[in-house]
Design an enzyme around this catalytic site. Structure first.
Site, PDB file in Angstrom:
ATOM      1  CD  GLU A 156      54.755 -29.235  23.136  1.00 10.51           C
ATOM      2  OE1 GLU A 156      53.371 -29.647  22.896  1.00 10.51           O
ATOM      3  OE2 GLU A 156      55.534 -30.233  23.344  1.00 10.51           O
TER       4      GLU A 156
ATOM      5  N   GLY B 103      50.599 -36.170  10.498  1.00 10.95           N
ATOM      6  CA  GLY B 103      51.211 -34.911  10.847  1.00 10.95           C
ATOM      7  C   GLY B 103      52.644 -34.520   9.682  1.00 10.95           C
ATOM      8  NE  ARG B 104      55.956 -39.904  10.751  1.00  8.77           N
ATOM      9  CZ  ARG B 104      54.712 -40.529  11.651  1.00  8.77           C
ATOM     10  NH1 ARG B 104      54.329 -39.623  12.380  1.00  8.77           N
ATOM     11  NH2 ARG B 104      54.765 -41.462  11.655  1.00  8.77           N
TER      12      ARG B 104
ATOM     13  CE  LYS C  54      53.052 -35.848  22.043  1.00 13.24           C
ATOM     14  NZ  LYS C  54      51.850 -35.849  21.149  1.00 13.24           N
TER      15      LYS C  54
ATOM     16  CE  LYS D  47      45.730 -36.507  11.650  1.00  9.98           C
ATOM     17  NZ  LYS D  47      46.297 -37.838  11.049  1.00  9.98           N
TER      18      LYS D  47
ATOM     19  CD  GLU E 141      56.597 -38.023  15.038  1.00 10.51           C
ATOM     20  OE1 GLU E 141      56.856 -37.345  15.846  1.00 10.51           O
ATOM     21  OE2 GLU E 141      55.897 -37.411  14.151  1.00 10.51           O
TER      22      GLU E 141
ATOM     23  CG  HIS F 176      84.984 -25.241   7.713  1.00 12.10           C
ATOM     24  ND1 HIS F 176      86.337 -24.948   7.368  1.00 12.10           N
ATOM     25  CD2 HIS F 176      84.010 -24.823   6.489  1.00 12.10           C
ATOM     26  CE1 HIS F 176      86.396 -24.467   5.936  1.00 12.10           C
ATOM     27  NE2 HIS F 176      85.186 -24.550   5.491  1.00 12.10           N
TER      28      HIS F 176
HETATM   29  O1  F6P Z   1      54.211 -35.553  19.137  1.00  9.99           O
HETATM   30  C1  F6P Z   1      54.289 -35.978  17.889  1.00  9.99           C
HETATM   31  C2  F6P Z   1      53.290 -35.464  16.901  1.00  9.99           C
HETATM   32  O2  F6P Z   1      52.275 -35.908  17.162  1.00  9.99           O
HETATM   33  C3  F6P Z   1      53.563 -35.353  15.418  1.00  9.99           C
HETATM   34  O3  F6P Z   1      53.454 -36.352  14.943  1.00  9.99           O
HETATM   35  C4  F6P Z   1      52.976 -34.175  14.947  1.00  9.99           C
HETATM   36  O4  F6P Z   1      53.371 -33.741  14.069  1.00  9.99           O
HETATM   37  C5  F6P Z   1      52.930 -33.322  16.279  1.00  9.99           C
HETATM   38  O5  F6P Z   1      53.102 -33.917  17.382  1.00  9.99           O
HETATM   39  C6  F6P Z   1      52.114 -32.323  16.166  1.00  9.99           C
HETATM   40  O6  F6P Z   1      50.683 -32.663  16.269  1.00  9.99           O
HETATM   41  P1  F6P Z   1      49.259 -31.716  16.041  1.00  9.99           P
HETATM   42  O7  F6P Z   1      49.445 -31.369  14.660  1.00  9.99           O
HETATM   43  O8  F6P Z   1      48.271 -32.655  16.407  1.00  9.99           O
HETATM   44  O9  F6P Z   1      49.791 -30.572  16.895  1.00  9.99           O
END
Ligand code: F6P
Length: 504
Positions: A197, A250-251, A477, A191, A336, A367
């Site tokens: 990452e 995002g979610r 972060k 987003k 979240e 199990h």
């Molecule tokens: O760190 C949490 C978050 O902001 C989530 O809410 C989001 O889905 C994820 O990181 C990834 O964010 P982006 O889509 O901006 O890379």
């Protein structure tokens, strides 16, 4: 909290606590607490009769919903008002499914057309032979596509998709091992287009393409983002940037261009079915009042266990291998969204908020972790999710056994069993709800996910919190950045760990 809401909570706290078997003595309990919704992908049956909800709870929770202006907050959500108050933004994921204010649904339609055109062009060979897609993204930019593809592409996919989220290079290397750079596209899903990452993985994927003999690695990259300028600045060609609106969280973003890998793997029509199923659930949630509103009723049960009974976790078991990723999807959605300690007005919350969501797949979990559910010291409310139609072509024994096990667990948790030997006794009275799909397909999966989105929102409304921000993820972060960047010093333990690992 206003006086009427406070009075509703007082009523709820004071309600008697009969055991589940006693509740079943009331005539019509099953009918009152179960419901079937007919949807485009087939029906879904919801059964809350094995929870402690009863007529008195439904009435008092309905009173609470009125006191916290549930209907007005729901209206505001769909009308595109700034329901995410801390960030001054709307939360318009439903508009992506065609339900919401006109300007937003029209914009979503236009953006979907752009995604559809690119998907179809790729299928027709416009970017050469494409056999694989490495989708890099994390959190909401990964969990939805991973779930949908894992659930729906079991009989084969038009393009083989690998979702890579972790910055641990082992994750990306595992995808590289299964792909040929010359026939692989890379989708960078973020987003913000700034997430460490994802950008680290994207950079390494570009290098891998280049080292694999691709003369123009950027030519094989597609960006899925609400920050298109940043994607272009990073090097993606404008024609391969698929934007989505800033108002889609995002979610909640599977429905936007973040769903590109789903459409590429399954075809646009399947993705459209996913949207249609979710839209049908949106219509139900928007247009149904009181406890007949199923996501709201689920939230009543959630609040009963979290606030009235102090349960600190809730478990979700999919008795369907195709939904094995559903618990991790729900973890982000629920934890979240509602893992908060302040109310909308900034004051401290009135009680516990989101419980820990956990779970797994049945029968495997039986199990491994069900011992605790049956005989552990605290009750964990459980949701069982299953589909009547099997997903496999093997002997019907498999599916009959799977479903019998699912239903047996709910019955056993409720009934318990006395034995002379305490170690062999089951206390019973342990709650569960069952969500039974006629069949699992794109539309019913869409409806199932949307049901949980609205349930999460309804819980937030009842607790008077904002489910649409996530400031809690920022501090860690920031600290990681300053560890790698500057000369900041940390506590003695952290300094020692950094030194031991040779980081600084
Ligand atoms: O760190 C949490 C978050 O902001 C989530 O809410 C989001 O889905 C994820 O990181 C990834 O964010 P982006 O889509 O901006 O890379």
């Amino acid at each position: 909290m206003n006086e009427i809401a406070a009075a509703a909570w007082t009523t709820l706290m004071a309600l008697p606590r009969p055991r589940l078997e006693e509740l079943f003595a009331a005539a019509g309990r099953l009918e009152a607490l179960s419901a079937r919704l007919d949807l485009p992908g087939g029906g879904i049956r919801f059964d809350w009769s094995k929870t402690h909800l009863d007529a008195a709870h439904l009435a008092a929770f309905a009173q609470l919903a009125e006191a916290v202006d549930f209907a007005a907050r729901r209206e505001a959500l769909f009308a595109g008002e700034a329901v995410n108050s801390t960030e001054g933004r709307a939360a318009e994921h439903t508009a992506q499914r065609g339900v919401g204010r006109d300007t937003s649904t029209e914009e979503a339609f236009a953006l979907h057309l752009r995604t559809k055109s690119l998907v179809e062009a790729i299928h027709q060979g416009a970017l050469g032979e494409v056999r694989h897609l490495i989708h890099v993204g994390i959190g909401g930019s990964a969990l939805g596509p991973a779930l949908a593809i894992d659930a729906l592409a079991r009989d084969g996919a038009m393009v083989d998709v690998h979702v890579v989220s972790n910055i641990d290079g082992c994750a990306l290397e595992a995808a590289f091992a299964k792909c040929d750079p010359r026939t692989t596209l890379v989708a960078v899903a973020s987003k913000t287009f700034t997430t460490t990452e994802t950008m680290t993985n994207a950079q390494s994927a570009l290098t891998w393409l280049g080292e694999g003999g691709v003369s123009d690695p950027y030519g094989q990259v597609i960006a899925l983002t609400a920050n298109p300028e940043k994607a272009v600045e990073w090097g993606v060609d404008e024609t391969r940037v698929l934007p989505f609106p800033e108002t889609v969280g995002g979610r909640y973003s599977l429905w936007s261009s973040i769903g590109f890998p789903v459409a590429l793997a399954l075809g646009w029509d399947e993705f459209a079915q996913l949207l249609a199923g979710a839209a049908a659930m949106d219509e139900h949630f928007l247009n149904t009042d009181g406890a007949a509103n199923l996501p709201l009723r689920a939230a009543f049960a959630d609040q009963l266990y979290v606030r009235l009974r102090g349960c600190q976790s809730r478990a979700v078991f999919a008795y369907d291998e195709r939904l094995r990723l559903f618990p991790s999807y729900l973890q982000q959605l629920e934890m979240e969204s509602n893992g908060k300690s302040v109310k909308l007005d900034g004051s401290p919350v009135d009680g516990p908020t989101a419980p820990v969501t956990w779970g797994g797949v049945g029968t495997d979990a039986q199990h491994a972790v069900f011992q605790l559910l049956h005989q552990g010291t605290g009750a964990v409310p459980v949701d069982f999710i299953a589909a009547i139609a099997p997903g496999d072509d093997l002997s019907p024994d498999h599916h009959r056994n799977l479903l019998a096990n699912c239903f047996a667990q709910g019955a056993a948790l409720m009934a318990g069993k006395e034995a002379k030997d305490a170690a062999r006794s089951y206390p019973g009275d342990r709650p569960s709800a069952t969500i039974l799909l006629d069949e699992l397909n794109a539309a019913s999966l869409g409806a199932l996910i949307a049901f949980h989105e609205h349930r999460t929102f309804a819980n937030a409304v009842l607790m008077e919190i904002n489910p649409f921000d996530q400031f809690g993820v920022e501090l860690g972060k920031d600290i990681a950045r300053s560890m790698l960047g500057g000369g900041a010093r940390f506590d003695a333990s952290t300094q020692a760990l950094l030194a031991e690992a040779g980081i600084r």
